[in-house]
Design an enzyme around this catalytic site. Structure first.
Site, PDB file in Angstrom:
ATOM      1  N   SER A 190     -14.119   5.882 -29.231  1.00 11.98           N
ATOM      2  CA  SER A 190     -15.437   5.614 -29.851  1.00 11.98           C
ATOM      3  C   SER A 190     -16.401   6.772 -29.634  1.00 11.98           C
ATOM      4  O   SER A 190     -17.385   6.903 -30.364  1.00 11.98           O
ATOM      5  CB  SER A 190     -16.084   4.394 -29.208  1.00 11.98           C
ATOM      6  N   ALA A 223     -19.457  -0.395 -22.707  1.00 13.66           N
ATOM      7  CA  ALA A 223     -18.119  -0.234 -22.120  1.00 13.66           C
ATOM      8  C   ALA A 223     -17.055   0.041 -23.187  1.00 13.66           C
ATOM      9  O   ALA A 223     -17.176  -0.456 -24.300  1.00 13.66           O
ATOM     10  CB  ALA A 223     -17.759  -1.519 -21.362  1.00 13.66           C
ATOM     11  N   PRO A 224     -16.052   0.850 -22.880  1.00  8.47           N
ATOM     12  CA  PRO A 224     -15.796   1.522 -21.602  1.00  8.47           C
ATOM     13  C   PRO A 224     -16.610   2.801 -21.369  1.00  8.47           C
ATOM     14  O   PRO A 224     -16.525   3.376 -20.298  1.00  8.47           O
ATOM     15  CB  PRO A 224     -14.302   1.844 -21.677  1.00  8.47           C
ATOM     16  N   GLY A 226     -17.598   5.517 -24.053  1.00  5.94           N
ATOM     17  CA  GLY A 226     -17.496   6.708 -24.920  1.00  5.94           C
ATOM     18  C   GLY A 226     -18.849   7.230 -25.394  1.00  5.94           C
ATOM     19  O   GLY A 226     -19.073   8.441 -25.456  1.00  5.94           O
ATOM     20  N   ASP A 242     -23.453  -3.793 -20.424  1.00  3.71           N
ATOM     21  CA  ASP A 242     -22.219  -4.420 -20.939  1.00  3.71           C
ATOM     22  C   ASP A 242     -21.625  -5.277 -19.824  1.00  3.71           C
ATOM     23  O   ASP A 242     -21.646  -4.865 -18.662  1.00  3.71           O
ATOM     24  CB  ASP A 242     -21.201  -3.334 -21.359  1.00  3.71           C
ATOM     25  N   LYS A 307     -21.789  -3.631 -38.257  1.00  3.84           N
ATOM     26  CA  LYS A 307     -20.423  -3.998 -38.618  1.00  3.84           C
ATOM     27  C   LYS A 307     -20.445  -4.648 -39.997  1.00  3.84           C
ATOM     28  O   LYS A 307     -21.336  -5.457 -40.300  1.00  3.84           O
ATOM     29  CB  LYS A 307     -19.825  -4.989 -37.609  1.00  3.84           C
TER      30      LYS A 307
HETATM   31  C1  LIG Z   1     -16.895  -1.352 -29.648  1.00  2.00           C
HETATM   32  S1  LIG Z   1     -17.147  -1.664 -27.963  1.00  2.00           S
HETATM   33  C2  LIG Z   1     -18.193  -0.366 -27.489  1.00  2.00           C
HETATM   34  C3  LIG Z   1     -17.484   0.916 -27.232  1.00  2.00           C
HETATM   35  C4  LIG Z   1     -18.382   1.936 -26.615  1.00  2.00           C
HETATM   36  N1  LIG Z   1     -19.472   2.327 -27.510  1.00  2.00           N
HETATM   37  C5  LIG Z   1     -17.617   3.171 -26.215  1.00  2.00           C
HETATM   38  O1  LIG Z   1     -17.923   4.240 -26.782  1.00  2.00           O
HETATM   39  O2  LIG Z   1     -16.737   3.116 -25.363  1.00  2.00           O
HETATM   40  C6  LIG Z   1     -18.217  -2.999 -27.985  1.00  2.00           C
HETATM   41  C7  LIG Z   1     -18.715  -3.414 -26.619  1.00  2.00           C
HETATM   42  O3  LIG Z   1     -19.822  -4.279 -26.822  1.00  2.00           O
HETATM   43  C8  LIG Z   1     -19.810  -5.205 -25.778  1.00  2.00           C
HETATM   44  N2  LIG Z   1     -20.640  -6.347 -26.194  1.00  2.00           N
HETATM   45  C9  LIG Z   1     -20.464  -7.173 -27.238  1.00  2.00           C
HETATM   46  N3  LIG Z   1     -21.450  -8.091 -27.283  1.00  2.00           N
HETATM   47  C10 LIG Z   1     -22.277  -7.791 -26.241  1.00  2.00           C
HETATM   48  C11 LIG Z   1     -23.468  -8.355 -25.740  1.00  2.00           C
HETATM   49  N4  LIG Z   1     -24.041  -9.413 -26.345  1.00  2.00           N
HETATM   50  N5  LIG Z   1     -24.047  -7.794 -24.683  1.00  2.00           N
HETATM   51  C12 LIG Z   1     -23.505  -6.716 -24.061  1.00  2.00           C
HETATM   52  N6  LIG Z   1     -22.368  -6.150 -24.492  1.00  2.00           N
HETATM   53  C13 LIG Z   1     -21.756  -6.678 -25.560  1.00  2.00           C
HETATM   54  C14 LIG Z   1     -18.367  -5.539 -25.533  1.00  2.00           C
HETATM   55  O4  LIG Z   1     -18.186  -6.003 -24.230  1.00  2.00           O
HETATM   56  C15 LIG Z   1     -17.707  -4.178 -25.772  1.00  2.00           C
HETATM   57  O5  LIG Z   1     -17.511  -3.517 -24.551  1.00  2.00           O
END
Ligand SMILES: C[S@@+](CC[C@H](N)C(=O)[O-])C[C@H]1O[C@@H](n2cnc3c(N)ncnc32)[C@H](O)[C@@H]1O
Length: 358
Positions: A190, A223-224, A226, A242, A307
């Site tokens: 990501s 998370a994780p 990026g 996160d 999205k």
């Molecule tokens: C697509 S991943 C993000 C990847 C991240 N941008 C990276 O570069 O590694 C989406 C993340 O959003 C988190 N997430 C989804 N809904 C959330 C919420 N309401 N509050 C906090 N985190 C959330 C998930 O746990 C997941 O880790």
């Protein structure tokens, strides 16, 4: 009634998004003049569309689904296998003016990949021939930088679409793809989404001004890590929100504070420079969140993802962006907002929103 001159526009897009791309381009054109030339059928998953307009023009920077915008001048549908050069040269020599760059391109599809073996070999041949004829500029970079580009787009090995692009109204990247390499230390792929967004939405001077060492960012859905990684590598302190774990060098990094909390409930203790957000959620919910952050003055700049739903994708994005605009207008905030479906975006689009001065 006199018939207006018709212009054909060749637009590259992510395969599978042809319908959205056409719909959006026609809507932009209809806002100038309602009558549109007749439309050809869309080839699903082809990675490009051709839109025929009367005397409307298109603004590349305001199109979300367009990767590249090319004014189409000619198409040749039966290139001889033994000599593709001659018919292309004949056609290109009828175009007015000179060109600064020649781009040989293919659709971003599996078929396109096969054709790119040929275009790589053909590039030098065509370039040399065009320079010899004085059609392709051979001068200094500054001169080339002010001339239009020439595009030869090969949907397959036996056909070519020939067009030109204006440097100010197109993407400055072959196939409209601003490629990124995957940094070995980054914890997720990501990371390339955010690095592409930075490269696409901000020129070098804006990057230097808006992404400075010592700034503070909040990363919602971090998370994780990026996106956080892209920020800390620029010396920006990040509050990473996160419930999931941060990985690799980010699990214990001095510039990262990891907070396990719901990103929709998180409130910063002090205003920050940046809000980035990559949570997988409904576009309308993210739009409300972004509006709230700007209205409360919690951030100055933001890059976030919306999205896409399975159906009515353009409608969903329009309504999310419309909601943000309405909120910022109500609050009297001056801003710039640009949205694009980036190369690293699959079922999503990325938005850059920044406060501007009055
Ligand atoms: C697509 S991943 C993000 C990847 C991240 N941008 C990276 O570069 O590694 C989406 C993340 O959003 C988190 N997430 C989804 N809904 C959330 C919420 N309401 N509050 C906090 N985190 C959330 C998930 O746990 C997941 O880790």
């Amino acid at each position: 009634m006199e018939k207006s001159p018709q212009t054909d526009w060749l637009i590259y897009c992510r395969p599978g998004f042809e319908q959205d791309c056409v719909q959006e381009a026609l809507r932009q054109a209809r806002m100038q003049k309602p009558v549109i030339a007749e439309q050809p059928l869309i080839q699903p998953c082809s990675g490009y569309v051709i839109v025929s307009l009367n005397d409307q023009s298109l603004n590349y920077h305001q199109l979300i689904f367009a990767r590249q915008l090319v004014q189409l001048h000619h198409s040749i549908s039966s290139l001889p296998e033994r000599d593709r050069l001659t018919p292309i040269l004949e056609v290109v020599s009828t175009l007015p003016g000179k060109f600064g760059t020649l781009w040989l391109e293919v659709p971003d599809t599996n078929e396109g990949k096969l054709v790119s073996n040929f275009t790589r070999r053909f590039q030098a041949l065509l370039e040399t021939a065009l320079r010899r004829q004085g059609i392709l500029e051979d001068q200094a970079q500054e001169m080339r930088n002010s001339l239009p580009r020439l595009h030869c787009f090969f949907p397959d090995k036996s056909s070519v679409l020939i067009g030109t692009s204006n440097l100010r109204n197109s993407a400055d990247a072959i196939m409209g793809i601003v490629r990124q390499s995957m940094p070995a230390e980054a914890p997720s792929r990501s990371t390339m989404k955010l690095s592409e967004a930075i490269a696409v939405f901000m020129d070098r001077s804006q990057q230097a001004r808006l992404l400075r060492q010592g700034m503070h960012a909040v990363d919602l859905g971090a998370a994780p890590g990026g996106w956080t990684w892209q920020l800390i590598k620029r010396g920006i302190r990040v509050t990473a929100v996160d419930n999931g774990p941060m990985k690799g060098p980010l699990a214990n990094h001095p510039l990262v504070q990891h907070i396990r909390q719901d990103g929709f409930k998180f409130v910063p203790r002090k205003a920050v420079d940046w809000l980035v957000c990559d949570m997988v959620e409904k576009p309308s919910r993210v739009a409300t969140l972004i509006g709230d952050w700007f209205a409360a003055g919690w951030c100055k700049h933001s890059i976030f993802n919306l999205k896409l739903p399975m159906k009515q994708r353009l409608t969903a994005i329009d309504s999310a962006l419309g909601e943000i605009r309405k909120r910022l207008d109500e609050e009297g905030i001056n801003y710039l907002m640009v949205a694009k479906q980036l190369y690293h975006d699959r079922e999503e689009v990325t938005v850059f929103l920044t406060r501007t001065k009055q």
